[in-house]
Design a protein around this motif. Structure first.
Motif, short mmCIF file in Angstrom:
data_model
loop_
_atom_site.label_atom_id
_atom_site.label_comp_id
_atom_site.label_asym_id
_atom_site.label_seq_id
_atom_site.Cartn_x
_atom_site.Cartn_y
_atom_site.Cartn_z
N THR A 1 41.93 33.52 46.86
CA THR A 1 42.68 34.77 46.94
C THR A 1 44.17 34.50 47.10
O THR A 1 45.02 35.15 46.47
CB THR A 1 42.17 35.63 48.12
OG1 THR A 1 40.79 35.90 47.91
CG2 THR A 1 42.94 36.93 48.25
N GLU A 2 44.52 33.51 47.92
CA GLU A 2 45.92 33.15 48.10
C GLU A 2 46.51 32.57 46.81
O GLU A 2 47.66 32.85 46.47
CB GLU A 2 46.06 32.15 49.25
CG GLU A 2 45.79 32.76 50.60
CD GLU A 2 45.66 31.74 51.71
OE1 GLU A 2 45.95 32.09 52.86
OE2 GLU A 2 45.25 30.57 51.44
N PHE B 1 45.56 33.38 43.76
CA PHE B 1 45.75 34.55 42.89
C PHE B 1 47.05 35.28 43.25
O PHE B 1 47.85 35.60 42.36
CB PHE B 1 44.55 35.49 43.00
CG PHE B 1 44.72 36.78 42.26
CD1 PHE B 1 44.75 36.82 40.88
CD2 PHE B 1 44.84 37.97 42.96
CE1 PHE B 1 44.92 38.02 40.19
CE2 PHE B 1 45.00 39.18 42.28
CZ PHE B 1 45.04 39.19 40.90
N GLN B 2 47.26 35.55 44.53
CA GLN B 2 48.47 36.26 44.96
C GLN B 2 49.73 35.46 44.61
O GLN B 2 50.74 36.03 44.18
CB GLN B 2 48.42 36.55 46.46
CG GLN B 2 47.36 37.55 46.85
CD GLN B 2 47.51 38.90 46.16
OE1 GLN B 2 48.61 39.38 45.94
NE2 GLN B 2 46.40 39.50 45.78
N ALA B 3 49.68 34.15 44.79
CA ALA B 3 50.84 33.31 44.47
C ALA B 3 51.13 33.33 42.98
O ALA B 3 52.29 33.41 42.56
CB ALA B 3 50.59 31.88 44.95
N LYS C 1 50.39 35.74 40.89
CA LYS C 1 50.93 37.07 40.57
C LYS C 1 52.41 37.16 40.89
O LYS C 1 53.16 37.84 40.19
CB LYS C 1 50.16 38.14 41.36
CG LYS C 1 48.87 38.56 40.73
CD LYS C 1 48.13 39.62 41.52
CE LYS C 1 48.99 40.78 41.93
NZ LYS C 1 48.26 41.86 42.59
N SER C 2 52.84 36.45 41.92
CA SER C 2 54.24 36.54 42.34
C SER C 2 55.19 35.92 41.31
O SER C 2 56.40 36.16 41.37
CB SER C 2 54.44 35.88 43.70
OG SER C 2 54.42 34.46 43.60
N TYR D 1 41.42 36.42 36.64
CA TYR D 1 40.43 35.36 36.80
C TYR D 1 39.58 35.30 35.53
O TYR D 1 38.99 36.30 35.14
CB TYR D 1 39.52 35.61 38.01
CG TYR D 1 38.54 34.48 38.22
CD1 TYR D 1 38.90 33.37 38.97
CD2 TYR D 1 37.28 34.51 37.63
CE1 TYR D 1 38.02 32.32 39.15
CE2 TYR D 1 36.40 33.46 37.79
CZ TYR D 1 36.77 32.36 38.55
OH TYR D 1 35.91 31.32 38.71
N LYS E 1 56.22 27.20 41.20
CA LYS E 1 55.32 27.88 42.15
C LYS E 1 54.28 26.90 42.69
O LYS E 1 54.01 26.87 43.90
CB LYS E 1 54.64 29.08 41.49
CG LYS E 1 53.71 29.85 42.40
CD LYS E 1 54.36 30.34 43.67
CE LYS E 1 55.36 31.42 43.45
NZ LYS E 1 55.91 31.97 44.73
#
Length: 106
Positions: free
Chosen positions: A4-5, A7-9, A11-12, A19, A74
């Motif tokens: 989940t982390e 994925f969020q990273a 997206k940023s 996925y 990133k």
């Protein structure tokens, strides 16, 4: 780091992220990611430390060094070492830049 982390990273970065695959057509550049395999550290007949290998795939319509740099920056910011591969997908007419990363203990 958890999935989940990750994925969020991703997206940023500012590109569309999914996925596996998108449910509808997306214009490049975009990112997909997916679980590839695990390589857990095993001790005393138990999985002692979770080590999950993921593939992060950047797709671009042309060779896009700036987009690649954003993904690489990133991954470095997250402390995720990576291996990088590139291929041109003739059928889709896109470049695929694949990054292999490991999430440890997530």
């Amino acid at each position: 780091m958890t999935q989940t982390e990750l994925f969020q990273a991703l997206k940023s970065i500012g590109f569309p992220v999914a996925y596996g695959e998108f449910s509808s057509q997306v214009t490049p550049p975009f990112i997909t990611y997916q679980f590839a395999n695990s390589n857990d550290l095993i001790a005393d007949n138990i999985n002692y430390v979770s080590i999950e290998n993921f593939q992060v795939e950047l797709y671009t319509a042309k060779k896009d060094l700036a987009a690649e740099q954003k993904v690489q920056d990133k991954l470095k910011e997250l402390g995720l070492p990576y291996r990088k591969f590139e291929t041109f997908l003739d059928e889709e007419k896109v470049y695929q830049i694949l990054y292999e990363v490991q999430l440890i203990g997530g």
